[in-house]
Design a protein around this motif. Structure first.
Motif, PDB file in Angstrom:
ATOM      1  N   PRO A 356      -2.307   4.889  12.778  1.00  0.00           N
ATOM      2  CA  PRO A 356      -3.269   4.081  13.513  1.00  0.00           C
ATOM      3  C   PRO A 356      -4.465   3.621  12.691  1.00  0.00           C
ATOM      4  CG  PRO A 356      -2.570   5.943  14.845  1.00  0.00           C
ATOM      5  CD  PRO A 356      -2.031   6.175  13.470  1.00  0.00           C
ATOM      6  N   ALA A 357      -4.888   4.420  11.698  1.00  0.00           N
ATOM      7  CA  ALA A 357      -6.040   4.051  10.863  1.00  0.00           C
ATOM      8  C   ALA A 357      -5.698   4.353   9.413  1.00  0.00           C
ATOM      9  CB  ALA A 357      -7.284   4.824  11.291  1.00  0.00           C
ATOM     10  N   TYR A 358      -6.040   3.413   8.502  1.00  0.00           N
ATOM     11  CA  TYR A 358      -5.629   3.585   7.114  1.00  0.00           C
ATOM     12  C   TYR A 358      -6.390   2.614   6.219  1.00  0.00           C
ATOM     13  CZ  TYR A 358      -2.736  -0.409   8.514  1.00  0.00           C
ATOM     14  OH  TYR A 358      -2.305  -1.614   9.015  1.00  0.00           O
ATOM     15  N   GLU A 359      -6.188   2.800   4.917  1.00  0.00           N
ATOM     16  CA  GLU A 359      -6.793   1.941   3.896  1.00  0.00           C
ATOM     17  C   GLU A 359      -5.730   1.554   2.884  1.00  0.00           C
ATOM     18  OE1 GLU A 359     -10.018   2.335   0.203  1.00  0.00           O
ATOM     19  OE2 GLU A 359      -9.995   3.830   1.816  1.00  0.00           O
ATOM     20  N   ILE A 360      -5.763   0.303   2.451  1.00  0.00           N
ATOM     21  CA  ILE A 360      -4.878  -0.188   1.399  1.00  0.00           C
ATOM     22  C   ILE A 360      -5.732  -0.764   0.284  1.00  0.00           C
ATOM     23  CG2 ILE A 360      -3.035  -1.813   0.798  1.00  0.00           C
ATOM     24  CD1 ILE A 360      -2.325  -1.819   3.823  1.00  0.00           C
ATOM     25  N   GLN A 361      -5.408  -0.388  -0.947  1.00  0.00           N
ATOM     26  CA  GLN A 361      -6.090  -0.941  -2.119  1.00  0.00           C
ATOM     27  C   GLN A 361      -5.024  -1.505  -3.045  1.00  0.00           C
ATOM     28  OE1 GLN A 361      -9.530   1.136  -4.049  1.00  0.00           O
ATOM     29  NE2 GLN A 361      -8.097   1.346  -5.745  1.00  0.00           N
ATOM     30  N   ALA A 362      -5.138  -2.808  -3.343  1.00  0.00           N
ATOM     31  CA  ALA A 362      -4.150  -3.467  -4.200  1.00  0.00           C
ATOM     32  C   ALA A 362      -4.865  -4.148  -5.356  1.00  0.00           C
ATOM     33  CB  ALA A 362      -3.355  -4.488  -3.396  1.00  0.00           C
ATOM     34  N   ASP A 363      -4.556  -3.720  -6.581  1.00  0.00           N
ATOM     35  CA  ASP A 363      -5.077  -4.364  -7.782  1.00  0.00           C
ATOM     36  C   ASP A 363      -4.056  -5.390  -8.246  1.00  0.00           C
ATOM     37  OD1 ASP A 363      -7.592  -2.971  -8.231  1.00  0.00           O
ATOM     38  OD2 ASP A 363      -6.329  -1.203  -8.520  1.00  0.00           O
ATOM     39  N   ILE A 364      -4.481  -6.656  -8.278  1.00  0.00           N
ATOM     40  CA  ILE A 364      -3.570  -7.773  -8.526  1.00  0.00           C
ATOM     41  C   ILE A 364      -3.932  -8.445  -9.842  1.00  0.00           C
ATOM     42  CG2 ILE A 364      -2.769 -10.003  -7.643  1.00  0.00           C
ATOM     43  CD1 ILE A 364      -3.505  -8.956  -4.821  1.00  0.00           C
ATOM     44  N   ARG A 365      -2.940  -8.637 -10.688  1.00  0.00           N
ATOM     45  CA  ARG A 365      -3.108  -9.357 -11.952  1.00  0.00           C
ATOM     46  C   ARG A 365      -2.061 -10.465 -12.002  1.00  0.00           C
ATOM     47  NH1 ARG A 365      -3.781  -4.115 -12.867  1.00  0.00           N
ATOM     48  NH2 ARG A 365      -1.564  -3.816 -13.357  1.00  0.00           N
ATOM     49  N   THR A 366      -2.499 -11.687 -12.017  1.00  0.00           N
ATOM     50  CA  THR A 366      -1.557 -12.803 -12.024  1.00  0.00           C
ATOM     51  C   THR A 366      -1.072 -13.096 -13.443  1.00  0.00           C
ATOM     52  OG1 THR A 366      -3.328 -14.440 -12.234  1.00  0.00           O
ATOM     53  CG2 THR A 366      -2.663 -13.830 -10.013  1.00  0.00           C
ATOM     54  N   ARG A 367       0.199 -13.497 -13.552  1.00  0.00           N
ATOM     55  CA  ARG A 367       0.766 -13.925 -14.825  1.00  0.00           C
ATOM     56  C   ARG A 367       0.982 -15.430 -14.866  1.00  0.00           C
ATOM     57  NH1 ARG A 367       4.498  -9.689 -13.812  1.00  0.00           N
ATOM     58  NH2 ARG A 367       6.171 -11.259 -13.687  1.00  0.00           N
ATOM     59  N   GLU A 368       0.896 -16.065 -13.703  1.00  0.00           N
ATOM     60  CA  GLU A 368       1.088 -17.507 -13.607  1.00  0.00           C
ATOM     61  C   GLU A 368       0.056 -18.086 -12.648  1.00  0.00           C
ATOM     62  OE1 GLU A 368       5.019 -18.400 -12.306  1.00  0.00           O
ATOM     63  OE2 GLU A 368       5.964 -16.925 -13.638  1.00  0.00           O
ATOM     64  N   PRO A 369      -0.398 -19.311 -12.903  1.00  0.00           N
ATOM     65  CA  PRO A 369      -1.301 -19.955 -11.951  1.00  0.00           C
ATOM     66  C   PRO A 369      -0.635 -20.100 -10.581  1.00  0.00           C
ATOM     67  CG  PRO A 369      -1.236 -21.154 -14.023  1.00  0.00           C
ATOM     68  CD  PRO A 369      -0.131 -20.143 -14.077  1.00  0.00           C
ATOM     69  N   ASP A 370      -1.453 -19.999  -9.554  1.00  0.00           N
ATOM     70  CA  ASP A 370      -1.010 -20.192  -8.169  1.00  0.00           C
ATOM     71  C   ASP A 370      -0.095 -19.081  -7.677  1.00  0.00           C
ATOM     72  OD1 ASP A 370      -1.736 -21.858  -6.094  1.00  0.00           O
ATOM     73  OD2 ASP A 370       0.132 -23.003  -6.149  1.00  0.00           O
ATOM     74  N   ALA A 371      -0.061 -17.952  -8.379  1.00  0.00           N
ATOM     75  CA  ALA A 371       0.706 -16.811  -7.873  1.00  0.00           C
ATOM     76  C   ALA A 371       0.085 -16.319  -6.572  1.00  0.00           C
ATOM     77  CB  ALA A 371       0.727 -15.692  -8.908  1.00  0.00           C
ATOM     78  N   GLU A 372       0.941 -15.818  -5.690  1.00  0.00           N
ATOM     79  CA  GLU A 372       0.475 -15.374  -4.380  1.00  0.00           C
ATOM     80  C   GLU A 372       1.103 -14.034  -4.047  1.00  0.00           C
ATOM     81  OE1 GLU A 372      -0.518 -18.269  -1.144  1.00  0.00           O
ATOM     82  OE2 GLU A 372       1.288 -17.377  -0.256  1.00  0.00           O
ATOM     83  N   VAL A 373       0.284 -13.112  -3.544  1.00  0.00           N
ATOM     84  CA  VAL A 373       0.737 -11.774  -3.177  1.00  0.00           C
ATOM     85  C   VAL A 373       0.494 -11.574  -1.692  1.00  0.00           C
ATOM     86  CG1 VAL A 373       0.346  -9.295  -3.501  1.00  0.00           C
ATOM     87  CG2 VAL A 373       0.320 -10.848  -5.475  1.00  0.00           C
ATOM     88  N   THR A 374       1.473 -11.014  -1.003  1.00  0.00           N
ATOM     89  CA  THR A 374       1.362 -10.743   0.425  1.00  0.00           C
ATOM     90  C   THR A 374       1.397  -9.243   0.670  1.00  0.00           C
ATOM     91  OG1 THR A 374       2.441 -12.825   1.025  1.00  0.00           O
ATOM     92  CG2 THR A 374       2.397 -11.110   2.701  1.00  0.00           C
ATOM     93  N   VAL A 375       0.400  -8.746   1.402  1.00  0.00           N
ATOM     94  CA  VAL A 375       0.364  -7.356   1.852  1.00  0.00           C
ATOM     95  C   VAL A 375       0.675  -7.373   3.348  1.00  0.00           C
ATOM     96  CG1 VAL A 375      -1.046  -5.288   2.127  1.00  0.00           C
ATOM     97  CG2 VAL A 375      -1.342  -6.750   0.113  1.00  0.00           C
ATOM     98  N   ARG A 376       1.766  -6.714   3.738  1.00  0.00           N
ATOM     99  CA  ARG A 376       2.184  -6.718   5.134  1.00  0.00           C
ATOM    100  C   ARG A 376       1.687  -5.452   5.836  1.00  0.00           C
ATOM    101  NH1 ARG A 376       4.932 -10.962   6.342  1.00  0.00           N
ATOM    102  NH2 ARG A 376       6.077 -12.115   4.705  1.00  0.00           N
ATOM    103  N   LEU A 377       0.926  -5.680   6.915  1.00  0.00           N
ATOM    104  CA  LEU A 377       0.416  -4.575   7.726  1.00  0.00           C
ATOM    105  C   LEU A 377       1.379  -4.360   8.890  1.00  0.00           C
ATOM    106  CD1 LEU A 377      -3.336  -5.687   7.910  1.00  0.00           C
ATOM    107  CD2 LEU A 377      -2.131  -4.494   6.053  1.00  0.00           C
TER     108      LEU A 377
END
Length: 475
Positions: A356-377
């Motif tokens: 019911p309660a939580y924390e997500i930490q995502a460190d993102i490093r892109t290798r290409e322009p316009d890269a997109e990352v999705t975190v699903r809750l």
């Protein structure tokens, strides 16, 4: 004394038994019913005290009192019930509306809007704590400001905020002028150097919408509510404003600039600004200025209908505290209060069923322009990040909001900040409340009913990127 979130009532037939229909860790009235603006945060005798607008009788706005919770650490909160209530014999007979708090001669003192009329024009009143634990405030019978300045045709006059500039105390009051063209304003008052109780003296306007930066970043608005002026660097200030448009509480913004004396008053000269939060459930923030940081709380309303809130038995809560300051490049820094890491319990791997309660930490490093990352809750809610475009999008399309005021909501909301190749995403979820901060640059707050559920998933949705993920339950 009971923990504030452990006393939230469980409505018949609700899903609170699964701890998802209501926040568990956010400050809200233990007795349920209505909660709106945070008021008067204090650190006094080793405890944080946080007050808030509260209707103790039903989960709709009206009959406004000050509720009260306190904490030793910004994590474990204790409910203290009602701290300040309207009196039929005083100018607050129609409500003890928003304001601030300070310690005067060792005594915690509330500075608030006393409402005794139905047109949104209040008085400024003081109330002293009756004991060190601040179990109750007693109002002084005479306002320090008995209404709007003469000669001004105002449609709003409320929400006092006291601050110190060059060793002297001043106060702000949010306002708006009537007329064919909306003209919000922040009025400034001089406070007697020897006595907070002496009548305050109006010293003109701190800022109005004619300032170019205000016109760009704090409009449209009929009135500016809940002004808060905070020092963020030597000679640099942030003015926080909540935009009120013909009765609609819309959004909160910040303006960066400098203060200068002007005659017997002060003038704020803004040169930049932006949204304080890009989500749709964040309003009326207020600040606690500490020696090494500024803490800010906002009010998170509901994305459901009033009838649904009445059925649930509660409406509104406060956000987690955030540290607001400046990055070295002068842009505004948004961060969850450092103490909130104490909420972290067991680690959650990718693919785990989300609690019911939580924390997500995502460190993102892109290798290409316009890269997109999705975190699903879980199954129906996601957060998409595109670092090189500087965008963070919360997608709740599959869980549409039922509220239609002030307007029907779209299924997505996007925060836009500085562009870059990498960054850190932090997502804190507490039942239906989702708070997102991207790279300490932008924030986004949204209430989602029913609350997200399902498994944690991470996807590189487009382009190339590396993602390191850590997640924790908030038990």
């Amino acid at each position: 004394m009971p923990h504030v979130t452990h006393l939230a009532p469980q409505a018949p037939g609700s899903v609170q038994a699964a701890d998802r229909s209501a926040p568990r860790h956010h400050v809200r009235p233990a007795a349920g019913n209505w909660c709106n603006d945070p008021n008067g945060p204090l650190h006094h005798d080793g405890r944080y005290h946080l007050f808030f607008q509260h209707n103790p009788h039903e989960p709709v706005w009206g009959d406004i009192h000050w509720g009260h919770a306190s904490s030793p650490d910004l994590v474990r909160w204790t409910d203290h019930g009602i701290a300040l209530e309207p009196s039929p014999e005083l100018p607050d007979r129609l409500g003890a509306w928003s304001g601030c708090a300070l310690v005067e001669d060792g005594v915690p003192t509330a500075v608030y809007t006393g409402m005794n009329r139905h047109d949104g024009l209040g008085t400024v009143m003081l109330a002293r704590a009756t004991d060190p634990e601040i179990t109750r405030f007693d109002a002084l019978p005479r306002p320090v400001v008995d209404g709007p300045p003469p000669g001004l045709d105002l449609l709003a006059f409320r929400d006092p905020y006291v601050f110190t500039y060059e060793g002297r105390r001043w106060a702000l009051v949010g306002a708006g002028h009537r007329g064919a063209v909306p003209r919000p304003d922040v009025l400034v008052y001089r406070i007697d150097e020897e006595s907070l109780d002496a009548p305050w003296e109006w010293a003109g306007s701190l800022l109005d919408a004619e300032a170019p930066a205000a016109a760009r970043h704090a409009m449209p608005a009929t009135a500016w509510e809940c002004p808060a002026l905070i020092p963020v660097r030597e000679g640099r200030w942030l003015l926080i404003l909540s935009l009120w448009i013909d009765g609609v509480t819309y959004t909160a913004t910040h303006l960066g600039g400098t203060l200068r004396t002007e005659g017997d008053g002060l003038r704020f000269v803004p040169d930049d600004g932006g949204l304080l939060d890009h989500g749709r459930d964040f309003y009326a923030p207020t600040a606690l200025v500490e020696h090494d940081r500024v803490l800010v709380w906002g009010w998170s309303w509901e994305s459901r209908t009033e009838a649904e809130s009445v059925a649930a038995g509660w409406a509104g809560c406060l956000t987690y505290p955030r540290e607001i300051g400046l990055h070295p490049d002068g842009t505004v820094r948004h961060a969850f209060a450092r103490e909130l890491t104490a909420l972290r319990g067991r680690e959650l791997p990718v693919g785990a069923e989300l609690p019911p309660a939580y924390e997500i930490q995502a460190d993102i490093r892109t290798r290409e322009p316009d890269a997109e990352v999705t975190v699903r809750l879980g199954d129906a809610v996601s957060v998409r990040v595109n670092p090189t475009r500087g965008t963070v999008t919360l997608d709740r399309t599959e869980v549409p909001a039922s509220a239609t005021r002030p307007y029907p909501r779209t299924g997505t909301v996007t925060a836009t900040g500085p562009t870059g190749a990498d960054g850190r995403l932090r997502v804190l979820v507490d039942g239906p409340l989702v708070e997102v901060i991207w790279d300490e640059r932008v924030a986004l707050t949204e209430k989602i009913h029913p609350a997200p559920r399902g498994r944690l998933a991470i996807e590189v949705a487009r382009g190339g990127a590396e993602v390191e993920v850590a997640a924790w339950e908030h038990p």
